[in-house]
Design a protein around this motif. Structure first.
Motif, PDB file in Angstrom:
ATOM      1  N   ILE A 170      30.555  20.711  23.660  1.00 37.64           N
ATOM      2  CA  ILE A 170      29.355  19.892  23.472  1.00 37.64           C
ATOM      3  C   ILE A 170      29.007  19.815  21.994  1.00 37.64           C
ATOM      4  O   ILE A 170      28.628  18.753  21.479  1.00 37.64           O
ATOM      5  N   ALA A 171      29.161  20.943  21.290  1.00 39.35           N
ATOM      6  CA  ALA A 171      28.856  20.970  19.858  1.00 39.35           C
ATOM      7  C   ALA A 171      29.746  19.996  19.088  1.00 39.35           C
ATOM      8  O   ALA A 171      29.287  19.291  18.177  1.00 39.35           O
ATOM      9  N   ILE A 172      31.010  19.948  19.443  1.00 36.06           N
ATOM     10  CA  ILE A 172      31.932  19.023  18.772  1.00 36.06           C
ATOM     11  C   ILE A 172      31.489  17.584  19.003  1.00 36.06           C
ATOM     12  O   ILE A 172      31.497  16.752  18.086  1.00 36.06           O
ATOM     13  N   LYS A 173      31.092  17.278  20.239  1.00 37.91           N
ATOM     14  CA  LYS A 173      30.642  15.920  20.529  1.00 37.91           C
ATOM     15  C   LYS A 173      29.335  15.595  19.799  1.00 37.91           C
ATOM     16  O   LYS A 173      29.150  14.484  19.303  1.00 37.91           O
ATOM     17  N   LEU A 174      28.426  16.567  19.741  1.00 42.14           N
ATOM     18  CA  LEU A 174      27.173  16.332  19.020  1.00 42.14           C
ATOM     19  C   LEU A 174      27.438  16.019  17.558  1.00 42.14           C
ATOM     20  O   LEU A 174      26.786  15.157  16.957  1.00 42.14           O
ATOM     21  N   ARG A 176      29.965  14.546  16.436  1.00 38.40           N
ATOM     22  CA  ARG A 176      30.509  13.184  16.367  1.00 38.40           C
ATOM     23  C   ARG A 176      29.400  12.139  16.353  1.00 38.40           C
ATOM     24  O   ARG A 176      29.501  11.130  15.658  1.00 38.40           O
ATOM     25  N   PHE A 177      28.341  12.415  17.137  1.00 38.36           N
ATOM     26  CA  PHE A 177      27.320  11.395  17.350  1.00 38.36           C
ATOM     27  C   PHE A 177      26.139  11.489  16.377  1.00 38.36           C
ATOM     28  O   PHE A 177      25.383  10.530  16.239  1.00 38.36           O
ATOM     29  N   TYR A 178      25.962  12.632  15.739  1.00 44.47           N
ATOM     30  CA  TYR A 178      24.780  12.829  14.905  1.00 44.47           C
ATOM     31  C   TYR A 178      25.148  13.334  13.521  1.00 44.47           C
ATOM     32  O   TYR A 178      26.134  14.063  13.339  1.00 44.47           O
ATOM     33  N   SER A 179      24.305  12.980  12.563  1.00 47.32           N
ATOM     34  CA  SER A 179      24.467  13.511  11.210  1.00 47.32           C
ATOM     35  C   SER A 179      23.962  14.947  11.179  1.00 47.32           C
ATOM     36  O   SER A 179      23.280  15.414  12.110  1.00 47.32           O
ATOM     37  N   LYS A 180      24.247  15.645  10.095  1.00 47.12           N
ATOM     38  CA  LYS A 180      23.791  17.027   9.966  1.00 47.12           C
ATOM     39  C   LYS A 180      22.261  17.098   9.964  1.00 47.12           C
ATOM     40  O   LYS A 180      21.671  18.004  10.558  1.00 47.12           O
ATOM     41  N   GLU A 181      21.634  16.155   9.295  1.00 46.63           N
ATOM     42  CA  GLU A 181      20.165  16.136   9.272  1.00 46.63           C
ATOM     43  C   GLU A 181      19.596  15.959  10.675  1.00 46.63           C
ATOM     44  O   GLU A 181      18.616  16.610  11.056  1.00 46.63           O
ATOM     45  N   GLU A 182      20.199  15.087  11.455  1.00 46.42           N
ATOM     46  CA  GLU A 182      19.709  14.839  12.811  1.00 46.42           C
ATOM     47  C   GLU A 182      19.868  16.072  13.685  1.00 46.42           C
ATOM     48  O   GLU A 182      19.013  16.377  14.527  1.00 46.42           O
ATOM     49  N   ILE A 183      20.958  16.804  13.492  1.00 44.85           N
ATOM     50  CA  ILE A 183      21.187  18.031  14.274  1.00 44.85           C
ATOM     51  C   ILE A 183      20.142  19.078  13.909  1.00 44.85           C
ATOM     52  O   ILE A 183      19.558  19.733  14.791  1.00 44.85           O
ATOM     53  N   LEU A 184      19.866  19.235  12.625  1.00 45.51           N
ATOM     54  CA  LEU A 184      18.841  20.192  12.201  1.00 45.51           C
ATOM     55  C   LEU A 184      17.471  19.798  12.763  1.00 45.51           C
ATOM     56  O   LEU A 184      16.704  20.647  13.228  1.00 45.51           O
ATOM     57  N   LYS A 185      17.184  18.522  12.703  1.00 41.10           N
ATOM     58  CA  LYS A 185      15.898  18.039  13.208  1.00 41.10           C
ATOM     59  C   LYS A 185      15.768  18.311  14.708  1.00 41.10           C
ATOM     60  O   LYS A 185      14.722  18.803  15.177  1.00 41.10           O
ATOM     61  N   MET A 186      16.823  18.006  15.475  1.00 39.11           N
ATOM     62  CA  MET A 186      16.764  18.239  16.918  1.00 39.11           C
ATOM     63  C   MET A 186      16.610  19.719  17.222  1.00 39.11           C
ATOM     64  O   MET A 186      15.844  20.114  18.102  1.00 39.11           O
TER      65      MET A 186
END
Length: 794
Positions: A170-174, A176-186
């Motif tokens: 799931i992390a690998i797919k995330l 793919r779909f999101y930038s690093k900033e978006e991952i930190l924000k989520m």
């Protein structure tokens, strides 16, 4: 073969060794193939749960809805089991928080694609080979996000071992779909920091009472330190342990070059400092308003079968609101683009209200300041009374009636309802109510932990007087302040919108306006000031009583009569007009409560809410235009897109002729009549103000309605039941019970220069207007009228 050849020739392998090596290679290759196939199957959702691509691209986040005041202050939030999570965009989060998170949880965050191979290898080596219990995890921030979003709680080591590979994929797919900033924000929006602080924005508010963008290094390190184990590193319960963990985060930030050596040394020695703000629906500013707003938003379409047989009026009120108020039942009436209903607990709505946080605070302060002193007077009066908190007048309330009231209250209490569900008999319930137990009770000095019987607690709670106060802009209907009781934590019944009580003499302006709009009466018309005798609708004799005997036997003008709240003159006016027409006119003012079309209506026996009365009195401040109360100006989605906006609603209910006549008299009520103490210390209000006091039989209810060119306000004070009241008129009249709340409130409003309300504001009254039109007024009355009117042009 020479000796040298014998020494250099390879020694032949034993057959079992070759076979073992062969099988090792086969197993290794098989393991690699198996692992590869396993991860491919996991990645594609064949093994374990893999969220659909659409869900990964659009995670179903659940956010609390936020209620804002008109001046931009957060009033509160609506949330349920999903927690108090409020969305924060990346630029709304302090960079220090991001730096602390990366340095502590995932130093190579910018370099990997979801899995940190080095961290995984280190964790396996320390855990499996070296058997270290505190080896540290190998999870990246992205993996932790995957766990937060999609992984259920594990039941042990094996369960967790199966979950890990799924999280990796799931992390690998995330990634793919999101930038690093978006991952930190989520990630920061998802984490639960305890105490209903879900997400960094809520955590910043709960622990430090500030926005996430304003968190400093120490505060950021404290919150990120909780990420390891929020219960263990709880800053409220374990401050020293949390401080030590905070310092570990600071050291990690130093290693990651986010702090200098000097900064690290300075910050580590500082104490742990919180500004803890527990989040609770019962706490904070405007709790009665927030609860009434929630009720309105969530209301269903009224169906008669959903209401008790005896509650016709509630069905009528809700049906009227459903038809005329777009906010009432908003959830049922409004749909998302996909056709589903909005959810105020999970959709992260932004609700922009008309409440002004400063005025709301002043209103709550005014209620607390006045009611705490009034309550002491009530306790002094009831001290030593065997019937307390009820009246000791047996002619008003017999001992048997009082016992029935107490017994009913016992059965209707929460403890009584629980006992009824458990099947307890009345005797068992009574024994339970007579058994002392630990409890927390209300006092104006703060909640008190004590031991008393539930019966004593019930009577103690009943002994506190209740109140309702609302203040509104008469031109727009914007509700500026709303206080439904002394303290929402202990008294949740709302005496602004829900509770209805007899209004007493505050009804008289409606009668007089009706009279002034006819050709029969002007403020200068005169009637005999003596007790009249009439026959009511049932042919029975009705002789209204008066609270005083001033000018008895004289012919007095209506200007004097209303200024002094004379009952006899009101009854004489009503006898010459139509009670049914008065009912019709009062309904047009916005009063939806049931009104009896009888002559005695002119003295205020009807039960009406504070909100209805403020709505009706808005016409006296707004040139005869009634304004419906507005709670909300707009509702937006989590991204700030406006879903609905709301506009003022007005209707003309008084002609200009009637308006100027009644205005002149109501201004004089405050200048020279029953509302005059507003002009005296401690209030000393000089603003042009109209108003009316009201006191019902036996001092059961005290009212004060007031309006200026900019605000219309209503106050009620009384007991939980009408048999709980002051015996003396000195404390029990509306001018003593209710007026001081308004006096304190409006004095605070005028003293605040940021609010821009001025005591110099005047009503727009045309020069030279003749409110008597040919009547022969008393000379002193005419002078008073002229002074009142001319005051508009000072």
């Amino acid at each position: 073969m020479t000796p040298t050849d014998r020494h250099t020739s390879p020694r032949p392998r034993k057959p079992w060794v070759s076979a073992a090596i062969k099988w090792l290679w086969i197993c290794f290759v098989a393991f690699i193939i198996f692992t590869g196939v396993f991860f491919v199957l996991v990645y594609n959702g064949v093994i374990g749960y893999m969220p659909p691509i659409e869900e990964l691209k659009n995670p179903q986040d659940k956010f609390a809805s936020v209620i804002y005041s008109s001046d931009g202050e957060e009033l509160g939030r609506y949330f349920r089991n999903t927690g108090n999570r409020v969305y924060a965009d990346f630029d709304e989060i302090s960079p220090t928080v991001v730096n602390a998170l990366i340095a502590t949880e995932d130093a190579r965050f910018d370099d990997h694609s979801g899995i940190d191979v080095k961290a995984v290898a280190r964790a396996l080596l320390k855990t499996v080979v070296l058997r270290q219990k505190n080896a540290g995890g190998g999870s990246t921030i992205t993996q932790q996000l995957a766990k937060q979003l999609y992984t259920p709680p594990s039941n042990g080591f094996l369960s967790r071992a199966v979950q890990k590979p799924i999280e990796w994929m799931i992390a690998i797919k995330l990634e793919r779909f999101y930038s690093k900033e978006e991952i930190l924000k989520m990630y920061l929006n998802q984490f639960d920091f305890l105490y209903n602080a879900v997400g960094i924005k809520s955590a910043a508010k709960v622990y430090f009472n500030k926005d996430a963008a304003d968190l400093d290094t120490l505060e950021a390190a404290t919150l990120i330190g909780m990420v390891k184990n929020p219960s263990y590193f709880n800053p409220v319960r374990h401050p020293e342990r949390t401080r030590a963990r905070r310092n570990v985060v600071l050291e990690q930030m130093y290693k990651d070059d986010k702090l200098s050596k000097e900064e690290l040394a300075d910050l580590k020695q500082r104490p742990l400092t919180l500004d803890f703000q527990r989040v609770d629906h019962k706490e904070g500013l405007a709790p009665y308003f927030r609860e009434e707003l929630r009720r309105m938003l969530s209301a269903k379409r009224p169906e008669r079968s959903a209401y008790p047989e005896w509650d016709d009026q509630k069905f009528i009120d809700d049906s009227t609101a459903w038809a005329n108020n777009p906010l009432f039942g908003w959830i049922e009436k409004t749909r998302k683009p996909d056709g589903t209903k909005y959810d105020i607990y999970n959709d992260g709505l932004k609700i922009y209200t008309t409440i002004d946080s400063r005025m709301q605070r002043y209103a709550e302060e005014a209620v607390e300041e006045h009611m705490s002193g009034l309550q002491k007077a009530f306790f002094r009066e009831k001290r030593g009374s065997s019937t307390a908190p009820y009246t000791s007048n047996r002619g008003e309330l017999s001992d048997e009636q009082r016992r029935r009231l107490i017994n009913t209250a016992m059965k209707q209490s929460e403890r009584g309802r629980v006992a009824r569900v458990a099947g307890l008999s009345d005797d068992e319930l009574r024994r339970q109510f007579d058994t002392p137990c630990e409890m927390t009770v209300f006092s104006y000095e703060g909640p008190v932990d004590t031991v008393m019987t539930p019966m004593d607690s019930l009577l103690y709670t009943k002994s506190f007087l209740r109140t309702g106060f609302m203040s509104m802009d008469p031109a727009t209907g914007f509700v500026k302040a709303y206080v439904g009781g002394p303290d929402f934590r202990f008294f949740q019944y709302d005496m602004v919108s829900t509770g209805k009580r007899q209004v007493g003499s505050t009804i008289k302006p409606f009668l007089y306006t009706y009279a002034f709009e006819t050709d029969e009466f002007t403020p200068c018309s005169k009637l005999l000031n003596d007790q009249p005798t009439f026959y009511d609708e049932n042919g029975r004799i009705w002789q209204p009583r008066n609270s005083g005997s001033a000018r008895r036997g004289e012919m007095v003008d209506l200007y004097w009569a209303l200024t002094n709240s004379n009952n006899w003159i009101s009854a004489r006016i009503m006898d010459r007009l139509s009670p049914a027409e008065l009912v019709k006119r009062m309904h047009s003012y916005g009063i939806t409560s049931k009104l009896p079309a009888v002559k005695s209506l002119c003295l205020g026996p009807a039960e009406i809410s504070v909100k209805e009365m403020v709505t009706a009195y808005s016409a006296f401040a707004n040139k005869g235009m009634k304004s419906d109360p507005m709670f909300v100006t707009a509702i937006a989605d989590a991204n700030g897109n406006i879903i609905s906006d709301f506009s003022p609603s007005q209707m003309e209910v008084i002609t200009l002729k009637g308006y100027y006549r009644i205005l002149s008299v109501l201004l004089n009520v405050v200048d020279s009549g029953t509302g005059n103490r507003l002009r005296r210390p401690p209030y000393s209000i000089t603003a042009q103000t109209g108003g009316k006091t009201g006191t019902t039989n036996d001092n059961a209810d005290g009212w004060f309605m007031a309006f200026t060119p900019d605000l219309v306000s209503g106050t009620w004070v009384g007991g939980e039941e009408r048999y709980i009241h002051f015996n003396s008129m000195a404390n029990g009249q509306g001018a003593a019970m209710a007026l001081p709340i308004y006096g304190r409130y409006i004095a605070k409003v005028y003293a605040d220069p940021t609010l821009h309300y001025s005591q110099n504001a005047k009503f727009d009254i045309p020069a030279g207007i003749n409110i008597c039109e040919g009547e022969e007024p008393d000379h002193d009355v005419q002078e008073t009228v002229e002074e009142t009117i001319s005051g508009a042009f000072d």
